[in-house]
Design an enzyme around this catalytic site. Sequence first.
Site, PDB file in Angstrom:
ATOM      1  N   LYS B 194       0.735  -1.243  -0.090  1.00 21.39           N
ATOM      2  CA  LYS B 194      -0.111   0.100   0.121  1.00 21.39           C
ATOM      3  C   LYS B 194       0.905   1.181  -0.016  1.00 21.39           C
ATOM      4  O   LYS B 194       1.649   1.504   0.979  1.00 21.39           O
ATOM      5  CB  LYS B 194      -0.924   0.119   1.098  1.00 21.39           C
ATOM      6  CG  LYS B 194      -1.803   1.176   1.085  1.00 21.39           C
ATOM      7  CD  LYS B 194      -2.663   1.520   2.491  1.00 21.39           C
ATOM      8  CE  LYS B 194      -1.723   2.639   3.178  1.00 21.39           C
ATOM      9  NZ  LYS B 194      -2.002   3.869   2.507  1.00 21.39           N
ATOM     10  N   GLU B 268      10.374   0.548  10.425  1.00 18.31           N
ATOM     11  CA  GLU B 268      11.167   1.460  10.286  1.00 18.31           C
ATOM     12  C   GLU B 268      10.194   2.860  10.665  1.00 18.31           C
ATOM     13  O   GLU B 268       9.565   3.164  10.104  1.00 18.31           O
ATOM     14  CB  GLU B 268      11.690   1.630   8.730  1.00 18.31           C
ATOM     15  CG  GLU B 268      12.143   0.434   8.402  1.00 18.31           C
ATOM     16  CD  GLU B 268      13.926   0.517   8.798  1.00 18.31           C
ATOM     17  OE1 GLU B 268      14.180   1.232   9.527  1.00 18.31           O
ATOM     18  OE2 GLU B 268      14.454  -0.395   8.208  1.00 18.31           O
ATOM     19  N   CYS B 302      13.118  10.261   7.688  1.00 15.61           N
ATOM     20  CA  CYS B 302      12.862   9.745   9.132  1.00 15.61           C
ATOM     21  C   CYS B 302      14.448   9.958  10.007  1.00 15.61           C
ATOM     22  O   CYS B 302      14.405  10.044  10.973  1.00 15.61           O
ATOM     23  CB  CYS B 302      12.249   8.381   9.177  1.00 15.61           C
ATOM     24  SG  CYS B 302      13.214   7.453   7.975  1.00 15.61           S
ATOM     25  N   GLU B 399       9.507  14.395  16.645  1.00 12.59           N
ATOM     26  CA  GLU B 399       9.851  14.224  15.411  1.00 12.59           C
ATOM     27  C   GLU B 399       8.941  15.263  14.448  1.00 12.59           C
ATOM     28  O   GLU B 399       7.574  15.255  14.907  1.00 12.59           O
ATOM     29  CB  GLU B 399       9.759  12.880  14.600  1.00 12.59           C
ATOM     30  CG  GLU B 399      10.030  12.779  13.206  1.00 12.59           C
ATOM     31  CD  GLU B 399       9.826  11.441  12.687  1.00 12.59           C
ATOM     32  OE1 GLU B 399       8.903  10.895  12.937  1.00 12.59           O
ATOM     33  OE2 GLU B 399      10.981  10.993  12.008  1.00 12.59           O
TER      34      GLU B 399
END
Lengths: 306, 494
Positions: B194, B268, B302, B399
């Site tokens: 996806k 991840e 990331c 983040e």
Amino acid sequence: MTPKSKAQDKSNTNKARTRVSKTYKLFIAGKFPRTESGRYYAFTAQSAGSSFKANICTSSRKDFRNAVVAARSVQKSWAAASACLRGQILYRLAEILEDRRDQFIGELILQGASIKHANKEVDASIDRLVYYAGWSDKYQQIFSNVNPVSSSHFNFSILEPTGVVAILPPAAEENQCGLLGMISNIAPAIVGGNTCVFLTNEKQPLTAISFAEVIQASDVPGGVVNILTGSNVELMALFASHKDVNSLVHMEKSLEDNKKIQELASENLKRVICRSEMRWHENIAESPYMIEETQEVKTTWHPIGN
Amino acid sequence: MTETHSSLNFDTGWQYAPAPESTEHIQIDKQYKLFINGEFSAPQQGKYFTTSNPATEEKLSRIAQAGKSDVNRAVRAARNAYEQTWSKMPSKERAKYIFRIARAIQERAREFSVIETLDGGKPIRESRDIDIPLAAAHFFYYAGWADKLKYAFPGAQVKPLGVAGQIIPWNFPLLMAAWKIAPALACGNTVVIKPAETTSLSALKLAELFQDIDLPPGVVNIVTGDSSTGAALVEHPDVDKIAFTGSTSVGKQIMHSIAGSHKKYSLELGGKAANIVFADAPIDQAVEGIVNAIFFNQGHVCCAGSRLLVQESVAEELCFKLRERMQTLILGDPLDKNTDIGAINSKVQLDKIQSYINIGIDEGGQIYQSSAKLPNKGYWCPPTIFTGMAQSNRLVQEEIFGPVLAIQSFRTASEAIDKANNTAYGLSGGVWTDKGSKIFKVTSALRAGVIWANTFNKFDPASPFGGYKESGMGREGGIQGLSTYLSMELSNDA
């Protein structure tokens, strides 16, 4: 009964003398504290004809927390010990265990083992420590690599310990009488520079706490291995949910327990390692992959040039 | 921080003329269906959503929204392909299909680059030089593993898992697809993947490519959609492995939701990497590294170096040079080959970044932003830095996934290490010093999976990537990237 194992029988041979029995306590930060909770449960011998009894600590949330703090505080320095030294310390564990084999045979019998099985289990436990002692300065060579990247960089990957490993006990089934399963899970964790907190099976507390005495006598720094006794049901959720635990090793077979453990472990993304199908007496139950399971891969890049 | 007039003003006399990449050769259909069993197939509920160019807000295409029944069809196709074709195919033949994919991506690299930039907003320079070549390289690397797996696991036997369900983010759409699909196929699994909602186009182009190279039907299935599509894939009982790249909070939800199932998983997740600059570092190189660490792909990375720890004695000099350098970064049309800073991927992400910038100001940080002129349309955020940040500030701990850098200073190496490790994350880190022994001291002490010393944001298919702590588990890339797509059996030989 052989003379040796007779010597280990906890019953009193000299009727006139009052036996001094050992208090089984916890093992945290290299010391033997009682549980702060003051709670205990009674252990009675599983072997026929023995009247042995002991009160075993029922560890609390705070005991577990103390154990994690102890494990965390020495993890860096334990990981910084040379691979060779960690190997020698594990080998030392094997030496001391060999030296005290009769004590462990006696306790395994009290935990329900036959004499034959108890001998076999102690042999296998010592050999397993020797096996992992030997891996200390080799697993890194098996699992590390220099990576041929296309750019002008030197790039390599190595293993580093994941940190604090919490270990839930193997089931107290036939042929698993408490010593080998414990050592087979503690050894691969600590040989790789992790520290650990091990929970004993409620039915097998004697060998675990006595093994703590072996640990204490073997140059293993305090806090590297911490051993708790107590209610497995109560402590399972705490082990799985503690935020300062990096990896969780368990041997639960039931779907329900597996689900609960992973759900709780997801709160801080613990590495969950399930070893439910292990036959601890077989060679298949020892491998460098069991060391690798509680390791992280670190990859470092550096430019090549001026 | 005082406003300085840049002495590095390159944009005088000799102006940068626009150098846009052509979009004429790009074929984007008005509407894209799902890719199931080798064919494009309409979603059963007939729902579509719009994908647009974040740099212009222009509509690009309509993308199918896969529902539960579509995910079921895709998983069934993957299962059939696994059982009837892919697992029975000799591994050497499997390898050749993956090599074909790599070659075909190289042949169509220009087209993929432009689509990636149109749909995602990233500078064409990056999609052309990084995303697409690395995606092809990833297939090349793993293709070669397909018939060599027994050498990767000494003393053990390995088997594929079956059907892998994969969910990828919008920051490197094709590259993340490659990271997921290549090792899965090489290890003998089939795939249902996806793509992210805002960046489905390159994956659908990849589907066309799979048809072109005659990849057997069902080996890779592509289900586009929102998070409900992802949830249906994660929860599907016939999926054997979940591979996810995305936020830490979703990663935790996935681990929670598949608890008690047989599903293997690799995650991840987020990061908050610290770039540590020592006084003995080559400062100009370090500035380039810092810029690359946080402003690469608008900070939608990331492993971005979103924190800077700079040794006190050079902090002032370095921050001055950094501000100067920020002023020279060209922000604008992502298709322009000179562009350094492209568009923010979506309105949602821009709002999130803005809210963090406000948080940084509220927390007492001193903000500096490049004075680049923002285009009138589209989603844009100028390169932004905050100084005067404390370890407990949200800008230091959380983040952001945008071009926002939090700067702190330090005095000793151990202070830098403590600060660097003091977040829940552990994906990456950077160290800048000319002293070799210090590099090894610091790189070994950082609790993170990828460490760049005197460089940053470098990637390679042969180099494993993945995090410690709450940055995820498992590795992608390299020999380590194989094990998450295999099950292992040991023998009982002594």
